[in-house]
Structure formats: structure tokens, C-alpha cells
Design a protein around this motif. Structure first.
Motif, PDB file in Angstrom:
ATOM      1  N   ASN A 235      21.197  -5.897   1.208  1.00 46.05           N
ATOM      2  CA  ASN A 235      20.325  -5.205   2.157  1.00 46.05           C
ATOM      3  C   ASN A 235      19.457  -4.159   1.471  1.00 46.05           C
ATOM      4  N   ILE A 236      20.033  -3.398   0.557  1.00 51.88           N
ATOM      5  CA  ILE A 236      19.276  -2.336  -0.108  1.00 51.88           C
ATOM      6  C   ILE A 236      18.163  -2.904  -0.968  1.00 51.88           C
ATOM      7  N   SER A 237      18.421  -4.004  -1.640  1.00 49.45           N
ATOM      8  CA  SER A 237      17.430  -4.551  -2.574  1.00 49.45           C
ATOM      9  C   SER A 237      16.449  -5.524  -1.915  1.00 49.45           C
ATOM     10  N   LEU A 238      16.644  -5.798  -0.641  1.00 46.75           N
ATOM     11  CA  LEU A 238      15.913  -6.862   0.036  1.00 46.75           C
ATOM     12  C   LEU A 238      14.400  -6.680  -0.031  1.00 46.75           C
TER      13      LEU A 238
ATOM     14  N   LYS B 194      17.077   1.169   1.402  1.00 46.26           N
ATOM     15  CA  LYS B 194      16.226  -0.012   1.199  1.00 46.26           C
ATOM     16  C   LYS B 194      14.767   0.398   1.094  1.00 46.26           C
ATOM     17  N   GLN B 195      14.332   1.306   1.950  1.00 45.37           N
ATOM     18  CA  GLN B 195      12.936   1.718   1.940  1.00 45.37           C
ATOM     19  C   GLN B 195      12.629   2.630   0.753  1.00 45.37           C
TER      20      GLN B 195
ATOM     21  N   LYS C 212       0.813  -1.209   0.000  1.00 43.07           N
ATOM     22  CA  LYS C 212       0.000   0.000   0.000  1.00 43.07           C
ATOM     23  C   LYS C 212       0.856   1.272   0.000  1.00 43.07           C
ATOM     24  N   GLY C 213       2.165   1.106  -0.162  1.00 48.16           N
ATOM     25  CA  GLY C 213       3.045   2.265  -0.281  1.00 48.16           C
ATOM     26  C   GLY C 213       3.512   2.853   1.027  1.00 48.16           C
ATOM     27  N   ILE C 214       3.536   2.035   2.092  1.00 51.13           N
ATOM     28  CA  ILE C 214       4.010   2.500   3.402  1.00 51.13           C
ATOM     29  C   ILE C 214       5.309   1.778   3.740  1.00 51.13           C
ATOM     30  N   ALA C 215       6.349   2.535   4.061  1.00 52.24           N
ATOM     31  CA  ALA C 215       7.648   1.959   4.415  1.00 52.24           C
ATOM     32  C   ALA C 215       8.099   2.510   5.754  1.00 52.24           C
ATOM     33  N   LEU C 216       8.824   1.698   6.514  1.00 49.22           N
ATOM     34  CA  LEU C 216       9.269   2.064   7.866  1.00 49.22           C
ATOM     35  C   LEU C 216      10.784   2.044   7.978  1.00 49.22           C
ATOM     36  N   VAL C 217      11.349   3.136   8.465  1.00 49.94           N
ATOM     37  CA  VAL C 217      12.742   3.147   8.926  1.00 49.94           C
ATOM     38  C   VAL C 217      12.665   2.938  10.433  1.00 49.94           C
ATOM     39  N   PRO C 218      13.040   1.738  10.934  1.00 52.09           N
ATOM     40  CA  PRO C 218      12.711   1.346  12.309  1.00 52.09           C
ATOM     41  C   PRO C 218      13.620   1.926  13.371  1.00 52.09           C
TER      42      PRO C 218
END
Length: 495
Positions: free
Chosen positions: A349-352, A406-407, A326-332
């Protein structure tokens, strides 16, 4: 001759020269601020001192005698204790077991847990700690408590030199005050303290002297208050930096990208808000008041009740994959445990989170993946020899950039950014702030939690302050001040 000296320290990793003939010195009672950009050599210097890596050349002396720092155990026996930036706790063990895990008296499995708990409580009383349960399992505790345990673990035994590498970055404001009191007490006892922090206001407050590293070596030593904050930043970067925070722009559109109503779980007590296109919406408050639970719920990492709508569509966030779709990404919050797979390469890691974009006919297009990763490395200026380097070898700030890359590669509309500047240098912070603004210029949105009230005041169009799992205050325009955020953080203001 100083009481503690590191002279001519050099260390290379392949073609990367992490330290080049670097020096460091301090005396009894010093609280020495070690400053520099991520990648300047600070962490490598500390790893050499702690016996984690072996220097190519140089010497270390304490009170005129060579220090055996060939292994971490030898360094500890020599009186060196280090609180590293990344936590080293055993999550499946208790608080007391973690604190005394380095003891040599007898095999750990034979130790009496009851006795360890008793000793831990005695230690807590000595250190003025009243908010930790010795029998609690570390894996159940928030990051701030884990950071505090790391500090207690380091000072539980006698030492001469204590290194605190970004030790305040995960602490609450209350625990930071506790740490500063402890540092001043230890310094008065003649201990040598080395304090690494990118929060220059903390350095100016607690340190008696500073040393600045740049490009792998020391470039400036100064007494307390000898340099202004701007002069310190100039020494760190090797150039003057203007415009630390981007100018605030009115990018907010009428379109609501994220609508949240009455969000509840064990921690959240009825959270409601709207996030508009072009908006950087701030979330403030002391750590542990429900911010992590809110971000995890929006990312599908924890269960909740209530309504979540993305671009007008009601959705159920049952899993992070659903949020990404749905287009939501988290930098934890915890990049090492939640944002990265440390043994894997920078590229992996970046492409994961975006591998499906590079699959055609059931096969991974390695060329397309590499090109996309290279573009993110250039855009975020990630310092790495090659994309194949294990991400664990990068500095903390560059690891954080990898998490962000990554995000961003997943092309999200909504970025959930949880204390993203924790442990990163001033130059990297500015790059991240600019990325946030650019994201909003594209008609997208950011939900931004920070433990730094100054970041919230400069970056956000409005700020919700959390207290005990609910929004205690909603600040807008001229109301967004550090004083108002702090006041609401301790429950003194009403929404």
C-alpha cells in the motif's frame, strides 16, 4: 455485579498482544465512553464482543447470563449491535435493503422492495430522520449519509447493547446532534451504549462514565467530569502531552504554488484561490458543501471547468496520475475505499503510488522498495508487526498513517489533506499536525479540510468556508475563530 461484563479478555495476533486480561463493565442506561490510543485494544475488544474475532480467553455476560458471541450472527441474536468504524454497507443495494439486510424472515431476494421502502419510512419517522431516500442506492450517497445508514441499520431491531465505534467521525454537525439525541433516548429506555471517539469534547458531553484502555488493557474507570481533558489524555498515553498543536509559524512565501480560478462542475460554483509555498490553507464548512468535489477536481478524480495552474504552469487535471506527475497528492475522505487496498500488505500500500521509482531495467528493485517503506514506517511511527502484514489488520489510525505514508513517499509539493484526523487518536493527530508543518518548512504547501473547527483555527494561516459549492467567507488572522467558521458554514456571513 454489573448488568454487562467482559472479564479477563485476552487476544493475540501472532506476536502482537492486542488484549491482555482486559475488563469492561456497564449498567442499563449507561453511555460508556471507551477511550484509548489507536492500537490500545478498543477495536479488538469490540470485535470480540461482536463475534468478529474469537478471544483466546475471557468471558462475556449480559444480565448475569453468558453471551453467545461465537459469530456475528450469534452476537446479534444475543442483543449486541455494533456500528463499526469502517462501513459495512452494500453499495449496489438501496438504503432500505441495507437497513433490513440482516433479517432472517425469508431469503433477501424475495423481499418486496416496496414493502421495505414503506418500513424504512416508518422507521425514519420514529428516529426523526427526514433526509434519506429509502430507494436511493448507497453507492451514490456521501460518506456522512452512509454513516447515518449504518447507525439506523444497527438500531432497526431490538437490542440490549449498542456499540458506536467512531460513529461521529464522518457525520455532519447536524447529524451528530441527531445521534446524541438518539443516544440519550435509548439510554433512557435502559439500553447500554458504548461510545468510542477521539473527539474528547463529544465524550465529555454525551458519556455518563468513561473507561480508558492502554497497551491492550483497561487502566482507568471514571465518572462523568471526574477527569479533565488533559488528565484523560495523560491516562490514554501513559504520559503527559504538551503542545497538542504546533506553534503557528510564518512560513508563507510569495511564490504561488497553486492558482485556481473559476472552478466549476455539478457541485462547484466558481471556486478561486491561491495557495502559496509554506502555507497551510484551510477549507471549512459543513460536510457536503462541495469540499470533496473541490479536492477531487484538484486531484483529477472528477471533471471540471476553469483554470488550474501549478507553479505558474497551466495544467489539465484529467486523471490522478496527472496530478501526481505535477506534485499534487491527496489523502482522501474515505481511507478504506479510496486510499487503501485492504487485502494488500502495508508495504504494498505504501509503495503503490511510487512503484515507478523502484523500477530499473523493467524490473522492480525489491530492496529499494523495502528500504523506502521501512523509512516511512519509522517516520510516521506506524504500528505493525512487519511491513508484510495486511493493512486491513491495522487499527484505524495506523491505516490512516499508511495512506499518508503512501502520498508522502511520492514526494509531492502540494498535499491535499481531507479530514485526515477522522477517527485517529490525540497522539497520532499531533504527529500529523507536525508533519504538515514540516512539509511547509520545506517550501511546500498544504490544502487542509477538516470538520473540526478547532483544527482549522490552530493550524491554518487563513480559512475559506464553503457553502453550497462556493466560498462563503475568507477568514484571516484574528478572524479565524470557531464561531466565525460555524457562522459562515450555515450561510450567515458573506465573503
Amino acid at each position: 455485579m454489573a448488568d454487562f461484563e467482559m472479564r479477563g479478555i485476552s487476544k493475540s495476533f501472532g506476536n502482537v498482544h492486542a488484549l491482555i486480561d482486559a475488563d469492561f463493565s456497564a449498567n442499563k442506561g449507561d453511555i460508556m465512553g471507551l477511550l484509548g490510543e489507536n492500537g490500545a485494544g478498543k477495536s479488538t475488544l469490540i470485535k470480540v464482543l461482536a463475534g468478529v474475532v474469537k478471544a483466546d480467553s475471557g468471558k462475556v455476560e449480559l444480565f448475569g447470563k453468558p453471551v453467545d458471541h461465537s459469530t456475528p450472527k450469534a452476537a446479534m441474536h444475543a442483543g449486541i449491535r455494533v456500528v463499526h468504524q469502517e462501513l459495512s454497507l452494500v453499495r449496489s443495494a438501496t438504503v432500505a435493503e441495507n437497513i433490513f439486510i440482516t433479517e432472517d424472515e425469508k431469503p433477501f431476494s424475495r423481499k418486496s422492495l416496496k414493502n421495505l421502502n414503506k418500513r424504512a419510512l416508518e422507521l425514519f419517522e420514529t428516529l426523526d430522520v427526514d433526509d434519506l431516500d429509502p430507494s436511493a442506492y448507497v453507492g451514490t450517497l456521501p460518506l456522512a449519509s452512509c454513516q447515518k445508514i449504518e447507525i439506523i441499520k444497527a438500531v432497526a431491531f431490538d437490542f440490549d447493547v449498542l456499540v458506536l465505534d467512531e460513529a461521529t467521525s464522518a457525520l455532519t454537525e447536524k447529524d451528530t446532534e441527531w445521534l446524541f439525541r438518539l443516544m440519550e433516548q435509548l439510554a433512557s429506555q435502559g439500553k447500554i451504549l458504548i461510545f468510542i471517539s477521539h473527539r474528547l469534547q463529544e465524550v465529555n458531553r454525551i458519556c455518563t462514565r468513561i473507561i480508558v484502555y492502554r497497551n491492550g488493557t483497561d487502566v482507568r474507570v471514571a465518572e462523568k467530569d471526574e477527569l479533565t481533558t488533559d488528565e484523560i489524555v495523560t491516562e490514554m498515553l501513559g504520559r503527559k502531552m504538551s503542545g497538542y498543536y504546533p506553534d503557528k509559524e510564518n512560513l508563507i512565501q510569495d511564490r504561488v504554488m497553486l492558482h485556481v480560478e473559476d472552478l466549476r462542475n455539478e457541485t462547484l460554483n466558481g471556486i478561486s484561490f491561491d495557495l502559496h509555498a509554506g502555507e497551510i490553507l484551510g477549507v471549512g464548512g459543513l460536510s457536503g458543501q462541495g469540499q470533496a468535489a473541490l479536492f477531487e477536481a484538484l486531484y483529477g478524480a472528477s471533471k471540471c471547468t476553469g483554470t488550474i495552474e501549478v507553479n505558474g504552469e497551466k495544467v489539465r487535471m484529467t486523471h490522478p496520475a496527472a496530478a501526481l506527475a505535477k506534485g499534487i497528492a491527496l489523502v482522501p475522505e474515505d481511507r478504506a475505499n479510496e486510499g487503501l487496498v485492504l487485502p494488500l500488505s502495508v508495504k504494498e500500500n505504501i509503495s503503490l503510488a511510487s512503484l515507478s521509482k523502484f523500477v530499473k531495467g523493467g524490473l522492480l528493485n525489491f530492496k529499494a522498495e523495502r528500504e523506502a517503506v521501512d523509512e516511512m514506517i519509522r517516520e510516521l511511527q506506524i504500528k505493525t508487526d512487519t511491513p508484510e502484514v495486511p493493512v486491513v489488520n491495522l487499527s484505524g489510525g495506523n491505516q490512516q498513517k499508511v495512506v499518508l505514508a503512501k502520498q508522502l513517499l511520492a514526494k509531492p509539493d502540494i498535499l491535499l489533506m481531507y479530514d485526515i484526523t477522522r477517527g485517529v487518536d490525540v497522539g497520532t493527530k499531533r504527529e500529523m499536525f507536525n508533519l504538515m508543518v514540516e512539509h511547509c518548512r520545506q517550501g511546500k504547501a498544504v490544502l487542509f479540510f477538516s470538520t473540526d473547527t478547532e483544527e482549522l483555527t490552530h493550524m491554518c494561516s487563513s480559512v475559506y468556508v464553503m457553502y453550497e459549492g462556493r466560498f462563503k467567507a475568507h477568514l484571516e488572522g484574528s478572524e479565524i475563530t470557531a464561531e466565525n467558521i460555524i457562522r459562515a458554514s450555515v450561510g450567515e456571513a458573506a465573503i
